[in-house]
Design an enzyme around this catalytic site. Structure first.
Site, PDB file in Angstrom:
ATOM      1  CB  SER A 250     -41.960 -44.681  21.176  1.00 35.29           C
ATOM      2  OG  SER A 250     -42.832 -43.590  20.973  1.00 35.29           O
ATOM      3  CE  LYS A 251     -40.225 -48.616  14.694  1.00 39.45           C
ATOM      4  NZ  LYS A 251     -41.011 -49.781  15.080  1.00 39.45           N
ATOM      5  NE  ARG A 252     -45.721 -41.125  21.315  1.00 38.72           N
ATOM      6  CZ  ARG A 252     -45.664 -40.070  22.122  1.00 38.72           C
ATOM      7  NH1 ARG A 252     -45.760 -38.854  21.634  1.00 38.72           N
ATOM      8  NH2 ARG A 252     -45.489 -40.233  23.420  1.00 38.72           N
TER       9      ARG A 252
END
Length: 475
Positions: A250-252
RNA sequence: GUCCCCGUCGACUAGCGGCCUAGGUCGCCACCCUCUCAAGGUGGAAACGGCGGUUCAAAUCCGCUCGGGGAUGCCA
C-alpha cells in the site's frame, strides 16, 4: 464451467478510486494475456458503484495506463454507474422472490452486533435479525427516516465450493458467511450484486482476479444462482503483490501506482515484463520476454499460489536492460519531452544527443539519465554540501585542481587531448585517487557521466570556470 | 476472535515421486576491466519452515504443527 461453443471472454474490472495499483495492473495483464492466449476477448468494465469514492478521472487514467502498458481491450468500456437501473431491477426481483430482505440498522448497531458475535466466538458479520421483519415494522422504520439497505440471504448450512485454476478446490461453510448488503442506504448497488450481474450480462467466461477477492466468490456465486444463472465461470485467483514486509502493498510502502513508475522514467515494456514475472515464469529460464512471447506462452494454470514481494531493485535492473537494448535515437525521442520539461527549450540539442549516448550504457531509468545530465544542462549548477565536504577532505585537492585547470587551459579540445590520467600521475597520484575530486568539481558529484567526455561537452571555458569555483570552495 | 489462502536461497522463481550433492534471474560479496560511480566479464556465499507418515525412492503425495498473508465494510 465454460461453454465450448462460446469464445473465452475475460475482463478487468477496476474500481476507479485512485491511481492504478501495480497489483491491479498485473491482474489486468494476466487477464489480457490469457484472453489473447486463448484467442478470446478482453473487456474493460469500470466498477464505480460507490459514487462517493469513484472518480471519472481515475477511470480515464486507468485506461490510459493500460494503453501505456500496451494492453488493449475489445468493445466499449462499460461503466457500472450507467447501469444502476438494471441493478435496481434485479434487487427488486430478489426482494419479491424473498431471496433478499430490507434492513434498517445504523452503523453503530451493526458494529454492536459484530462485537457481540466476536465476543461469543461466533463467525463475524450480520446475524440476519431483519430477515423476518413484518410489514408494520418495516413501515415503522421507514417512518423513522432510517435509510434502508437490502441484504441477500445466504444459506444457513451446507458448503459452498468452486474450482479455482490456480488453487484447486476452494470451499467454505455457509454458516460462516452472513447475509450481505446488495443495496446501500443511498440506493446504489454494492460490488457483489453489480459484479455478479455484469459478469452474467457480459457473458464473462473466465474470471481472473486477485486473491483478496477469493472469499467474495462464494457470495457472488450464490447471487448468480439466485439470479437464475446456475453455471459457474472459470475462476483463477492470482497471488497478491506484497510489500517487503510481506503485508499488502500500500501507499505507506512508497510508490505503488503505475503512474509513479511511468513518471519515474520506467519503460512500459520493462514494467510489463517485470510484472508478469511476479507469479509466473516463462520456460527455459528466460526472464526478458516480449508481449508476444508472453501471449503465446502464458497459461493461468502455471501461475504461482503464493504472494510475491515487489522488488524495485529487480525492476530497475530490468529497465536498464531495456534501455540498453534500445536504439539511441529512440531514447533521444522519448527522453526529449522530459528534457524539455526540465531544461526549457533552449538547451543544446546536439549536446543532448551526445549526452544520451553517454548515459545509455549506464542507465537504469530515464529520470536517472536526466539526473546525470543535470550538471550539463541545468541552469543552476552547484556542488552539493556532502560533496563539498568530500572535496575538502581529499588529499592534495588544491594540487589536483590546479594541475587539471592548467592542463585544460591549453590542451587540444578532443577526448584524447583532455585525458587527465597523465596529468594526475605527474603529481604522483593514481586516477582512482585523484579523479573523484575532479568529478565533484565538474559534475557536482562522484557518480555521473564519463568525465573526459563530459568535459569535452561543456567546453573549455565552462570547464575552467568550474575548476576555479571548486578551488574557491577549498578556501 | 472466526473463516479462507499460502510456505524452495535476502527477493522473483524452476521443480509436478527417481534427471536435485536443488537450476536460472535480481540483490549481495570477491576478483577482472576501467576515467569516479555504473555497465560488462569471471567466480562465490546463499533455500526445500518443523515433525511425523506413505514409498525401494519425497522439495515433490498425506497428516499434524509452526509461520505468513487475506477476508471478516452500506470498499472492491
Amino acid at each position: 464451467m465454460t461453454q465450448p461453443h462460446i469464445q473465452p471472454r475475460l475482463r478487468i474490472a477496476p474500481s476507479p478510486t485512485g491511481q492504478l495499483h501495480v497489483g491491479t495492473a498485473r491482474t489486468a495483464l494476466y487477464n489480457f494475456l490469457y484472453a489473447r492466449h486463448l484467442g478470446g476477448e478482453f473487456f474493460m468494465r469500470i466498477e464505480d458503484t460507490d459514487v462517493t469514492r469513484s472518480k471519472r478521472e481515475h477511470a480515464d487514467a486507468f485506461c490510459e495506463m493500460l494503453r501505456w502498458m500496451g494492453i488493449d481491450w475489445d468493445g466499449d468500456i462499460i461503466y457500472q454507474s450507467d447501469r444502476f437501473e438494471m441493478y435496481t431491477q434485479a434487487i427488486n426481483s430478489l426482494l419479491e422472490k424473498g431471496l433478499a430482505y430490507e434492513c434498517f440498522e445504523t452503523p453503530e448497531e451493526l458494529e454492536a452486533i459484530n462485537a457481540e458475535r466476536k465476543e461469543k466466538k461466533l463467525p463475524p458479520g450480520y446475524d440476519g435479525r431483519a430477515r423476518n421483519l413484518t410489514q408494520d415494522q418495516i413501515q415503522a422504520y421507514k417512518n423513522e427516516g432510517r435509510p434502508r439497505t437490502v441484504r441477500f440471504i445466504t444459506p444457513d448450512s451446507g458448503t459452498s465450493e468452486f474450482e479455482d485454476a490456480i488453487r484447486g478446490k476452494v470451499s467454505v461453510l455457509w454458516e460462516n458467511v452472513s447475509d450481505f448488503v446488495i443495496e446501500r442506504g443511498d440506493g446504489t448497488p454494492t460490488f457483489f450484486l453489480a459484479n455478479a450481474i455484469d459478469d452474467i450480462d457480459m457473458d464473462i467466461t473466465h474470471v481472473v482476479r486477485g486473491e483478496d477477492l477469493i472469499d467474495s466468490t462464494h457470495r457472488v456465486l450464490a447471487l448468480r444462482r439466485a439470479l437464475g444463472n446456475a453455471e459457474q465461470p472459470f475462476y483463477a485467483h492470482t497471488p497478491m503483490i506484497l510489500a517487503p514486509d510481506r503485508s499488502k502493498l500500500s501507499k505507506r510502502h512508497g510508490a505503488v501506482s503505475l503512474e509513479s513508475y511511468r513518471d519515474a522514467g520506467y519503460l512500459p515494456e520493462a514494467m510489463v515484463n517485470y510484472l508478469v514475472l511476479l507469479g509466473w515464469a516463462p520456460s527455459n529460464d528466460r526472464e526478458i520476454v516480449t508481449l508476444e512471447e508472453m501471449i503465446s506462452e502464458f497459461d493461468i494454470f502455471n501461475v504461482n499460489k503464493s504472494g510475491a514481494i515487489f522488488d524495485v531493485k529487480k525492476l530497475e535492473w530490468m529497465n536498464g536492460e531495456y534501455i540498453r537494448a534500445m536504439q539511441t535515437t529512440s531514447i533521444v525521442t522519448r527522453l526529449k519531452t522530459m528534457a524539455d520539461a526540465r531544461y526549457g527549450s533552449s538547451y543544446d540539442f546536439e549536446r543532448f544527443e551526445r549526452a544520451v549516448e553517454l548515459a545509455q550504457p549506464r542507465a537504469t531509468t530515464f529520470v536517472a539519465m536526466l539526473d546525470q545530465m543535470d550538471p550539463l544542462f541545468a541552469q543552476d549548477f552547484s556542488i552539493g554540501q556532502e560533496y563539498v565536504e568530500a572535496l575538502r577532505s581529499t588529499d592534495q585537492a588544491i594540487e589536483i585542481l590546479d594541475a587539471v585547470e592548467k592542463h585544460l587551459t591549453d590542451c587540444d579540445w578532443t577526448l584524447v587531448g583532455i585525458d587527465l590520467r597523465d596529468v594526475v600521475s605527474e603529481i604522483g597520484l593514481k586516477p582512482r585517487k585523484a579523479l573523484p575530486a575532479v568529478y565533484i568539481a565538474i559534475e557536482g558529484s562522484t557518480s555521473g557521466l564519463p568525465l573526459f567526455d563530459f568535459i569535452e561537452l561543456i567546453g573549455r571555458d565552462e570547464a575552467i570556470r568550474r575548476m576555479r569555483n571548486a578551488k574557491l570552495l577549498l578556501g
